[in-house]
Every structure is written in structure tokens, then in C-alpha cells.
Design a protein around this motif. Structure first.
Motif, mmCIF file in Angstrom:
data_model
loop_
_atom_site.group_PDB
_atom_site.id
_atom_site.type_symbol
_atom_site.label_atom_id
_atom_site.label_comp_id
_atom_site.label_asym_id
_atom_site.label_seq_id
_atom_site.Cartn_x
_atom_site.Cartn_y
_atom_site.Cartn_z
ATOM 1 N N GLN A 1 0.838 -1.183 0.000
ATOM 2 C CA GLN A 1 0.000 0.000 0.000
ATOM 3 C C GLN A 1 0.884 1.248 0.000
ATOM 4 O O GLN A 1 1.865 1.318 0.716
ATOM 5 C CB GLN A 1 -0.898 0.010 1.258
ATOM 6 N N GLN A 3 1.899 5.033 0.804
ATOM 7 C CA GLN A 3 1.661 6.023 1.833
ATOM 8 C C GLN A 3 2.014 7.403 1.287
ATOM 9 O O GLN A 3 2.964 7.537 0.505
ATOM 10 C CB GLN A 3 2.499 5.753 3.081
ATOM 11 N N VAL A 5 2.722 11.502 2.440
ATOM 12 C CA VAL A 5 3.032 12.405 3.543
ATOM 13 C C VAL A 5 3.201 13.814 2.991
ATOM 14 O O VAL A 5 4.112 14.062 2.190
ATOM 15 C CB VAL A 5 4.313 11.976 4.281
ATOM 16 N N CYS A 22 4.229 16.451 -1.383
ATOM 17 C CA CYS A 22 3.602 15.194 -0.979
ATOM 18 C C CYS A 22 4.523 14.071 -1.430
ATOM 19 O O CYS A 22 4.662 13.821 -2.633
ATOM 20 C CB CYS A 22 2.227 15.056 -1.604
ATOM 21 N N ALA A 24 5.540 10.169 -1.677
ATOM 22 C CA ALA A 24 4.886 8.864 -1.732
ATOM 23 C C ALA A 24 5.896 7.752 -1.514
ATOM 24 O O ALA A 24 7.047 7.844 -1.932
ATOM 25 C CB ALA A 24 4.212 8.682 -3.078
ATOM 26 N N SER A 25 5.448 6.699 -0.858
ATOM 27 C CA SER A 25 6.309 5.553 -0.634
ATOM 28 C C SER A 25 5.477 4.289 -0.691
ATOM 29 O O SER A 25 4.265 4.309 -0.472
ATOM 30 C CB SER A 25 7.006 5.642 0.721
ATOM 31 N N GLY A 26 6.119 3.184 -1.002
ATOM 32 C CA GLY A 26 5.449 1.901 -0.914
ATOM 33 C C GLY A 26 4.996 1.309 -2.228
ATOM 34 O O GLY A 26 4.712 0.126 -2.297
ATOM 35 N N ILE A 110 -6.251 6.606 -1.681
ATOM 36 C CA ILE A 110 -5.107 6.769 -0.783
ATOM 37 C C ILE A 110 -4.985 8.253 -0.461
ATOM 38 O O ILE A 110 -4.931 9.081 -1.374
ATOM 39 C CB ILE A 110 -3.807 6.249 -1.421
ATOM 40 N N GLY A 112 -3.168 11.356 2.231
ATOM 41 C CA GLY A 112 -2.225 11.749 3.253
ATOM 42 C C GLY A 112 -2.961 12.280 4.475
ATOM 43 O O GLY A 112 -4.191 12.345 4.502
ATOM 44 N N GLN A 113 -2.182 12.685 5.473
ATOM 45 C CA GLN A 113 -2.773 13.138 6.724
ATOM 46 C C GLN A 113 -3.154 14.615 6.683
ATOM 47 O O GLN A 113 -3.869 15.104 7.559
ATOM 48 C CB GLN A 113 -1.805 12.889 7.892
#
Length: 121
Positions: A1, A3, A5, A22, A24-26, A110, A112-113
Motif C-alpha cells: 500500500q 503512503q 506524507v 507530498c 509517496a512511498s510503498g 489513498i 495523506g494526513q
């Protein structure tokens, strides 16, 4: 998935500029359409910009906000200029694993926070 940030939010005076990032990872970042949304206090979350076409931009920010992405860095950006107090909101980065990058919240799976942007008058 994957992520997401966000970073780069803060307090800025009216007329100023800010750039949000922003990361992205994963997952393979370049495969997915991306977008920025925002939510002001007491209001619903709304579309700002997306990677669709050459960059789809909401009318409220057209000419002031610009979307860009750097696939090598797995990062998308939101460059904001000529900010005004109505731009005060939490800004969210979003990705879709199944859509094309439209304007509807439901098209993105998906998120972010969020990062707070406050524009003082």
C-alpha cells in the motif's frame, strides 16, 4: 500500500506564496494519478488540482495554483501564489489506484494526513 506524507504548510500573509510537497512511498509512484484537495473549517473537502491532462485546476485557484510531480523523487507539489484568507484550509494529497484523476473525492483511495495552510489578512 502506498503512503502519502504532505509537508510545507504554515502561516503566510495574504498575497504570499507557498509550496506544498507530498512524498509517496510503498508503490510505483508514476503509475497513479494524483491530486490535491482542501478542507476549510466548517466546509466540505473540495478539489483543488490533479495530474489529469496537463493539470486540471479548480476555477477558484486557476491562475494561482499549479500542480507538478517529480517521479524520480516520488513527490508531487502544489505551488500556491497570491494566497488569500479564503485559501486557509487543511490541504490533502490523494492518489487513485483505479481512476484517472478526476475531481471527485470518491475517485481517490489513498490519502495523506493533511497539512495546514493559514493565510492571514
Amino acid at each position: 500500500q502506498m503512503q502519502l506524507v504532505e509537508s510545507g504548510g504554515g502561516l503566510v500573509q495574504a498575497g504570499g506564496s507557498l509550496r506544498l510537497s507530498c512524498a509517496a512511498s510503498g508503490r510505483t509512484f508514476s503509475n497513479y494519478a494524483m491530486a490535491w484537495f482542501r478542507q476549510a473549517p466548517g466546509k466540505e473537502r473540495e478539489f483543488v488540482v490533479s495530474s489529469r491532462w496537463s493539470g486540471d485546476v479548480a476555477d477558484s485557484v486557476k491562475g494561482r495554483f499549479t500542480f507538478s510531480r517529480d517521479n524520480a523523487k516520488n513527490t508531487v507539489y502544489l505551488q500556491m501564489a497570491r494566497l488569500n484568507p479564503e485559501d486557509t484550509a487543511i490541504y490533502y494529497c490523494a492518489a487513485t489506484t483505479f481512476g484517472v484523476g478526476g475531481r471527485q473525492i470518491s475517485e481517490y483511495d489513498i490519502w495523506g494526513q493533511g497539512t495546514q495552510v493559514t493565510v492571514s489578512s
